[in-house]
Write a protein that holds these residues in place. Structure first.
Motif: not given
Length: 214
Positions: A139-144, A146-149, A151-156, A181-183
């Motif tokens: 998960x931490x890698x996914x978030x490296x 993009x801003x959200x998990x 992409x760049x916008x919040x999703x489901x 993840x903390x960010x």
């Protein structure tokens, strides 16, 4: 009739469905099903959902359970392409993250917590802790990237995974190796219903930690 949500805030998936509904601004009647009191086994609820699990929604007679199915259905119905994009590749990434939560992250969380809550285990076993930390690393890698998990916008996907991470956080987990993840989790405070998410996760964490202390 409108939308009814059968809900219990200690349940991470139920908190996820609650946040999705609140984020979409859908009027909802919340009906508490206390799992600790086994209210899910009451005949009236089993008639609604024979699998007797939360979250469950009743949308004017259409009954659905499983939190991600609920969130995707409601996003489709209410035209929330911002949360569940139509563009095929972006949706595929959102789906992948949702499945990551269901098939990888949540099972590793439950592998730690359920034996402590229900089987008399008095410690977080190292192999299970290591497995969860490996998953948090993904998960931490996914978030490296993009801003959200997804992409760049919040999703489901963010809504779903934030309920799982709230549960882990309530165990006083060490996230020092996972700065992304903390960010991101700090960002998640903007999700509608996030305060309820934290309250429910805290209650869950307290129950686990109480059994550890025993």
């Amino acid at each position: 009739m409108g939308l009814k949500l059968y809900h219990y805030s200690i349940s991470g998936p139920s908190r996820s469905a609650y946040m999705a509904i609140k984020t979409m601004g859908i009027p909802v009647e919340v009906i508490i099903i206390d799992l600790m009191k086994k209210e899910q086994l009451q005949e009236s609820f089993v008639k609604i959902n024979p699998q007797h699990c939360v979250p469950t929604v009743d949308d004017d007679g259409f009954v659905l359970w499983e939190s991600k199915a609920i969130a995707c259905y409601l996003a489709e119905k209410h035209g929330r392409e911002d949360l569940y994009p139509k563009e095929i590749k972006h949706r595929a990434i959102v789906n992948q993250r949702l499945y990551f939560d269901s098939a990888t992250l949540l099972p590793h969380i439950r592998a730690i917590n359920h034996p402590i809550l229900f089987e008399g285990v008095k410690e977080i076993r190292k192999p299970l802790k290591d497995n969860l930390n490996v998953t948090l690393g993904f998960l931490n890698q996914f978030l490296s990237e993009s801003k959200w998990v997804a992409g760049e916008t919040m999703t489901l996907a963010d809504i779903a995974i934030s309920s799982s991470i709230a549960t882990v956080s309530a165990l006083d987990w060490d996230f020092s190796e996972f700065p992304n993840i903390q960010r991101w989790f700090k960002q998640c405070e903007a999700i509608a219903g996030f305060e309820e998410n934290i309250k429910g996760a805290t209650l869950y964490g307290q129950a686990v930690k109480k059994n550890l202390e025993k």
